[in-house]
Design a protein around this motif. Structure first.
Motif, mmCIF file in Angstrom:
data_model
loop_
_atom_site.group_PDB
_atom_site.id
_atom_site.type_symbol
_atom_site.label_atom_id
_atom_site.label_comp_id
_atom_site.label_asym_id
_atom_site.label_seq_id
_atom_site.Cartn_x
_atom_site.Cartn_y
_atom_site.Cartn_z
ATOM 1 N N GLY A 8 42.372 31.614 48.170
ATOM 2 C CA GLY A 8 41.839 32.968 48.645
ATOM 3 C C GLY A 8 40.932 33.518 47.610
ATOM 4 N N ALA A 9 41.176 33.450 46.218
ATOM 5 C CA ALA A 9 40.437 33.870 45.331
ATOM 6 C C ALA A 9 39.042 33.183 45.178
ATOM 7 N N CYS A 10 39.222 31.754 45.399
ATOM 8 C CA CYS A 10 37.925 30.940 45.677
ATOM 9 C C CYS A 10 37.077 31.398 46.494
ATOM 10 N N SER A 11 37.544 31.440 47.822
ATOM 11 C CA SER A 11 36.696 31.932 48.927
ATOM 12 C C SER A 11 36.013 33.132 48.720
ATOM 13 N N GLU A 12 36.566 34.272 48.201
ATOM 14 C CA GLU A 12 36.065 35.549 47.961
ATOM 15 C C GLU A 12 34.906 35.473 46.933
ATOM 16 N N ALA A 13 35.138 34.797 46.016
ATOM 17 C CA ALA A 13 34.173 34.744 44.860
ATOM 18 C C ALA A 13 32.979 33.705 45.127
ATOM 19 N N ALA A 14 33.512 32.693 45.811
ATOM 20 C CA ALA A 14 32.253 31.734 46.364
ATOM 21 C C ALA A 14 31.151 32.259 47.318
ATOM 22 N N SER A 15 31.876 33.131 48.128
ATOM 23 C CA SER A 15 30.867 33.862 48.947
ATOM 24 C C SER A 15 29.812 34.816 48.374
ATOM 25 N N ALA A 16 30.413 35.341 47.067
ATOM 26 C CA ALA A 16 29.400 35.917 46.414
ATOM 27 C C ALA A 16 28.279 35.488 45.540
ATOM 28 N N GLN A 17 29.052 34.292 44.966
ATOM 29 C CA GLN A 17 28.455 33.969 43.825
ATOM 30 C C GLN A 17 28.491 32.357 43.558
ATOM 31 N N GLY A 18 28.326 31.530 44.473
ATOM 32 C CA GLY A 18 28.256 30.310 44.758
ATOM 33 C C GLY A 18 29.621 29.751 44.843
ATOM 34 N N HIS A 19 30.241 28.811 43.973
ATOM 35 C CA HIS A 19 31.417 28.271 43.921
ATOM 36 C C HIS A 19 32.369 28.537 42.791
ATOM 37 N N VAL A 20 33.896 28.262 43.058
ATOM 38 C CA VAL A 20 34.509 28.565 42.116
ATOM 39 C C VAL A 20 35.319 27.434 41.597
ATOM 40 N N VAL A 21 35.454 27.456 40.355
ATOM 41 C CA VAL A 21 36.212 26.247 39.406
ATOM 42 C C VAL A 21 37.399 26.812 38.934
ATOM 43 N N ARG A 22 38.355 25.935 38.911
ATOM 44 C CA ARG A 22 39.760 26.434 38.207
ATOM 45 C C ARG A 22 39.680 25.621 36.851
ATOM 46 N N PRO A 25 43.980 24.267 30.616
ATOM 47 C CA PRO A 25 45.137 24.922 30.927
ATOM 48 C C PRO A 25 45.331 26.427 30.747
ATOM 49 N N VAL A 26 44.097 27.118 30.611
ATOM 50 C CA VAL A 26 43.849 28.294 30.652
ATOM 51 C C VAL A 26 44.174 29.145 31.845
ATOM 52 N N ASP A 27 44.075 28.469 32.804
ATOM 53 C CA ASP A 27 44.456 28.882 34.286
ATOM 54 C C ASP A 27 43.699 30.015 34.692
ATOM 55 N N GLU A 28 42.234 29.775 34.809
ATOM 56 C CA GLU A 28 41.220 30.809 35.140
ATOM 57 C C GLU A 28 40.276 30.288 36.023
ATOM 58 N N ASP A 29 39.959 30.978 36.934
ATOM 59 C CA ASP A 29 38.775 30.535 37.939
ATOM 60 C C ASP A 29 37.313 31.165 37.391
ATOM 61 N N ILE A 30 36.528 30.399 37.345
ATOM 62 C CA ILE A 30 34.945 30.665 36.901
ATOM 63 C C ILE A 30 34.011 30.523 37.894
ATOM 64 N N ALA A 31 33.533 31.454 38.611
ATOM 65 C CA ALA A 31 32.327 31.327 39.400
ATOM 66 C C ALA A 31 31.209 30.928 38.918
ATOM 67 N N VAL A 32 30.801 29.784 39.504
ATOM 68 C CA VAL A 32 29.510 28.836 39.309
ATOM 69 C C VAL A 32 28.527 28.961 40.102
ATOM 70 N N SER A 37 25.199 24.922 35.458
ATOM 71 C CA SER A 37 26.428 24.241 34.933
ATOM 72 C C SER A 37 27.765 24.901 34.734
ATOM 73 N N LEU A 38 28.902 24.342 34.808
ATOM 74 C CA LEU A 38 30.054 24.870 34.729
ATOM 75 C C LEU A 38 30.054 25.528 33.225
ATOM 76 N N MET A 39 29.521 24.781 32.229
ATOM 77 C CA MET A 39 29.483 25.684 30.795
ATOM 78 C C MET A 39 28.795 27.024 30.822
ATOM 79 N N ALA A 40 27.582 26.740 31.410
ATOM 80 C CA ALA A 40 26.767 27.948 31.495
ATOM 81 C C ALA A 40 27.432 29.221 32.179
ATOM 82 N N ALA A 41 28.086 28.745 33.447
ATOM 83 C CA ALA A 41 28.684 29.991 34.089
ATOM 84 C C ALA A 41 30.023 30.676 33.189
#
Length: 120
Positions: A8-22, A25-32, A37-41
């Protein structure tokens, strides 16, 4: 498999900013964002991502292990392929350089130790 609250969090963030990567082990979602790149995001989002070269693809410190979503990642380019081979890892898509990794869909999960929020 990603649980429902992450999806659900992925869908919300992805619609606004691209895609979300989990990131584990920090267990965080990052909008890319598209083409980012994943690192830049991660850095844009306030995370400290292990790197020596600053995202040039030469130090290989930023490498991640994919757990899910290999089919939602852009193909490996020649610079990234050289880096993965230098790490003595198979170039099979499951090991990627975060500074080169572009995301093409939701549901990507990676493991990278050393990622942490920046102190303000």
């Amino acid at each position: 498999m990603i649980d429902a609250h992450i999806s659900g969090a992925c869908s919300e963030a992805a619609s606004a900013q691209g895609h979300v990567v989990r990131v584990l082990p920090v267990d965080e979602d990052i909008a890319v964002g598209p083409g980012e790149s994943l690192m830049a995001a991660a850095q844009r989002s306030g995370y400290k991502w292990p790197t020596v070269c600053g995202g040039q693809g030469t130090c290989r410190t930023c490498y991640v292990e994919l757990r899910e979503g290999i089919d939602r990642c852009a193909p490996i380019g020649s610079l990234e392929q050289e880096g993965i081979q230098a790490l003595k890892k198979p170039v099979d898509g499951w090991t990627r350089l975060a500074c080169q990794l572009r995301i093409s869909g939701d549901g990507v999960v990676v493991v990278k130790r050393g990622v942490r929020a920046r102190k303000h």
